[in-house]
Motif scaffolding. Structure first.
Motif, mmCIF file in Angstrom:
data_model
loop_
_atom_site.group_PDB
_atom_site.id
_atom_site.type_symbol
_atom_site.label_atom_id
_atom_site.label_comp_id
_atom_site.label_asym_id
_atom_site.label_seq_id
_atom_site.Cartn_x
_atom_site.Cartn_y
_atom_site.Cartn_z
ATOM 1 N N ASP A 56 1.990 -0.469 -7.311
ATOM 2 C CA ASP A 56 1.461 0.889 -7.456
ATOM 3 C C ASP A 56 1.905 1.497 -8.781
ATOM 4 O OD1 ASP A 56 0.138 0.802 -5.079
ATOM 5 O OD2 ASP A 56 1.563 2.032 -3.964
ATOM 6 N N ARG A 197 2.210 11.562 6.244
ATOM 7 C CA ARG A 197 3.071 10.380 6.341
ATOM 8 C C ARG A 197 3.343 9.980 7.779
ATOM 9 N NH1 ARG A 197 8.167 12.524 3.102
ATOM 10 N NH2 ARG A 197 6.615 13.727 1.993
ATOM 11 N N LYS A 200 -0.802 5.683 10.276
ATOM 12 C CA LYS A 200 -0.923 4.679 9.224
ATOM 13 C C LYS A 200 -0.466 5.293 7.908
ATOM 14 C CE LYS A 200 -4.786 2.129 11.284
ATOM 15 N NZ LYS A 200 -6.184 1.694 11.112
ATOM 16 N N SER A 202 0.346 5.519 3.947
ATOM 17 C CA SER A 202 -0.375 5.022 2.778
ATOM 18 C C SER A 202 0.426 5.257 1.507
ATOM 19 C CB SER A 202 -1.720 5.747 2.665
ATOM 20 O OG SER A 202 -1.496 7.123 2.376
ATOM 21 N N SER A 203 -0.191 4.977 0.366
ATOM 22 C CA SER A 203 0.439 5.241 -0.927
ATOM 23 C C SER A 203 0.770 6.717 -1.104
ATOM 24 C CB SER A 203 -0.481 4.798 -2.070
ATOM 25 O OG SER A 203 -0.713 3.414 -2.039
ATOM 26 N N TRP A 204 0.063 7.583 -0.385
ATOM 27 C CA TRP A 204 0.302 9.020 -0.525
ATOM 28 C C TRP A 204 1.738 9.400 -0.179
ATOM 29 C CZ3 TRP A 204 -1.644 12.746 -3.160
ATOM 30 C CH2 TRP A 204 -1.341 14.066 -2.848
ATOM 31 N N LYS A 205 2.402 8.582 0.631
ATOM 32 C CA LYS A 205 3.806 8.856 0.975
ATOM 33 C C LYS A 205 4.640 9.011 -0.293
ATOM 34 C CE LYS A 205 6.590 5.554 1.692
ATOM 35 N NZ LYS A 205 7.245 4.322 2.189
ATOM 36 N N ASP A 318 0.231 2.253 15.778
ATOM 37 C CA ASP A 318 0.327 1.552 14.487
ATOM 38 C C ASP A 318 1.766 1.143 14.177
ATOM 39 O OD1 ASP A 318 -2.491 2.022 13.419
ATOM 40 O OD2 ASP A 318 -1.849 4.047 13.910
ATOM 41 N N ASN A 324 0.846 -2.598 6.820
ATOM 42 C CA ASN A 324 1.300 -2.535 5.437
ATOM 43 C C ASN A 324 2.770 -2.164 5.401
ATOM 44 O OD1 ASN A 324 1.414 0.303 5.799
ATOM 45 N ND2 ASN A 324 -0.639 0.578 4.981
ATOM 46 N N GLU A 326 4.216 0.275 3.876
ATOM 47 C CA GLU A 326 4.456 1.712 4.019
ATOM 48 C C GLU A 326 4.581 2.126 5.477
ATOM 49 O OE1 GLU A 326 2.648 0.979 0.080
ATOM 50 O OE2 GLU A 326 2.116 0.378 2.109
ATOM 51 N N THR A 327 3.766 1.523 6.351
ATOM 52 C CA THR A 327 3.867 1.826 7.774
ATOM 53 C C THR A 327 5.088 1.139 8.384
ATOM 54 O OG1 THR A 327 1.462 2.036 7.916
ATOM 55 C CG2 THR A 327 2.662 1.770 9.990
#
Length: 455
Positions: A56, A197, A200, A202-205, A318, A324, A326-327
């Motif tokens: 990322d 957050r 699921k 994501s990159s937004w975390k 999930d 992924n 992140e999860t």
């Protein structure tokens, strides 16, 4: 209307925040406060150093790094003030290994460090001045987390972070008290970020805090150039407290020392998994002592923990079948299963076992429940208890307070070990050690550029 000549603000809380900052900006940190802030800076830089190798960050770096720009990106490269603040904050947050704080609301105070570093370098401030600005911003963040209901109302901790970042960066941008009030108001009126957050992940975390920090510096520049913001912004029928936070009973005591109140993390995972990971690693060692290296299949595993942990790390299906990293690093079942089987947990651990059939199968057997006794004393204590059965035997470990909690703090030596482990993945050990020395000497640096680049 010009912020430099505008009338005093009418909003009580906005006026208090600006006045608190003005009172703190001229008060040097004590030796103990400086030591606490250096420890937290080194910890944040450790998290950033390891994140420089991520996919990322490579994508972001290709877009935003420009060697003609004035600010250093952590680990090397240059960018504009706003983009350096964004990239630095993303690096600190991306691995979910930086500090946390649990008051009435949670958050990650060190997320603001990336923006303060960029602002400090941009304005040519010394290491001591930058540490003081970080401490002021952290103080505001912690006081905000101690009141209001942003999390319960569905808002992300980055909502509070933007306000704290506006304060810390505003000090280094040399905003007057009136200009600082405008920068805070701009942040408050526009920086409300929905919780993103859970479920699921994501990159937004790793992006939400970086966006909040980046925006707060932009508003600081607007205010410095005379632009004005709404007043009132916290109060009134359309104010922040009515529609976002609920009542904010901020203490804002300039004499209060809050430098040591944040919680550091030993393991690169969500804060609420720190105790369960430690318990699982202890059980793994005990099972080795009992059965030898070839461990029998685990029949069941049950985790008791405080109720708040379930909201973020065992909240949806999930979390039992993460797709992924992140999860997975926000999953109590998966992190427990990994630690029980692998007997280790560190950088890159999840990536190695995310698709491991044995780990995924054991995660399905991990049950999680809220313990009334642990919930009652949280967050003063961060209790968890893991109970495992295998081959007719039961193993149980209980953690009362996690490593890194103010009641069980991580030592400077442990934080330096964390930094060297992370920085050594980016560069050779000798260079990592020199980088650590620069950060340890941060209060005495006249210029911070080399300490940011690690060169």
């Amino acid at each position: 209307m010009d912020a430099r000549t505008a009338s005093p603000v009418s909003d009580t809380l906005l006026r208090r925040l600006a006045g608190f900052t003005e009172a703190c900006r001229h008060r040097p940190l004590t030796a103990a406060e400086t030591d606490a802030m250096v420890t937290r800076l080194i910890d944040a830089m450790a998290c950033a150093a390891i994140a420089t190798g991520g996919e990322d960050f490579a994508r972001l770096k290709a877009t935003f790094v420009d060697e003609r720009q004035p600010c250093t990106v952590i680990g090397g490269g240059r960018a504009s003030l706003e983009h350096a603040a964004f990239l630095n904050s993303f690096l600190i947050r991306q691995q979910d290994w930086n500090d946390t704080y649990i008051g009435r609301n949670g958050g990650h105070p060190s997320d603001l460090i990336g923006g303060v570093l960029a602002a400090g370098e941009y304005t040519g401030k010394s290491g001591a001045e930058i540490l003081r600005a970080i401490a002021i911003g952290q103080h505001v963040m912690l006081d905000l987390c101690d009141t209001g209901e942003v999390l319960a109302r569905g808002w992300d901790p980055s909502t509070y972070l933007g306000i704290a970042s506006a304060v810390g960066a505003g000090v280094l941008l040399d905003l007057s008290e009136a200009q600082l009030a405008q920068a805070i108001s701009m942040t408050v009126v526009s920086g409300n970020i929905l919780m993103g957050r859970t479920g699921k992940v994501s990159s937004w975390k790793g992006l939400s805090s970086a966006v909040a920090v980046r925006n707060s510096l932009f508003y600081g520049l607007l205010a410095k150039n005379g632009l004005t913001a709404p007043d009132p912004v916290f109060e009134g029928p359309f104010g922040f407290t009515r529609h976002v936070s609920g009542d904010l009973d901020l203490e804002l005591d300039p004499q209060r020392d809050r430098t040591g109140d944040t919680h550091l993390k030993l393991y690169p995972a969500v804060y609420h998994a720190q105790g369960p990971i430690e318990a699982a690693l202890k059980i793994h060692r005990r099972m080795n002592e009992t059965f030898g290296e070839k461990l029998p299949a685990i029949e069941s595993a049950h985790l008791d923990i405080y109720e708040f942990a379930l909201r973020y790390a065992a909240d949806t299906p999930d979390k039992w079948v993460p797709e992924n990293v992140e999860t997975a690093d926000h999953s109590l079942p998966f992190l427990t299963a990994h630690s029980l089987i692998a007997g280790e947990y560190g950088p890159g651990s999840i990536a190695r076992t995310l698709r491991d059939p044995a780990v995924r199968a054991l995660a399905q057997k991990v049950s999680v429940s809220a313990s009334p006794s642990f919930s009652k004393v949280w967050p003063e204590h961060t209790g968890s208890r893991l109970t495992v059965t295998a081959a007719g035997k039961t193993f149980s470990e209980e953690i009362d307070v996690i490593i890194g909690h103010p009641k069980r703090p991580m030592s400077r030596d442990t934080v330096l070990e964390k930094f060297l482990a992370c920085a050594s993945l980016k560069t050779d050990l000798a260079t990592a050690q020199r980088w650590a020395e620069q950060l340890t000497d941060f209060p005495r640096l006249a210029s911070i550029s080399r300490a940011l680049a690690g060169s």
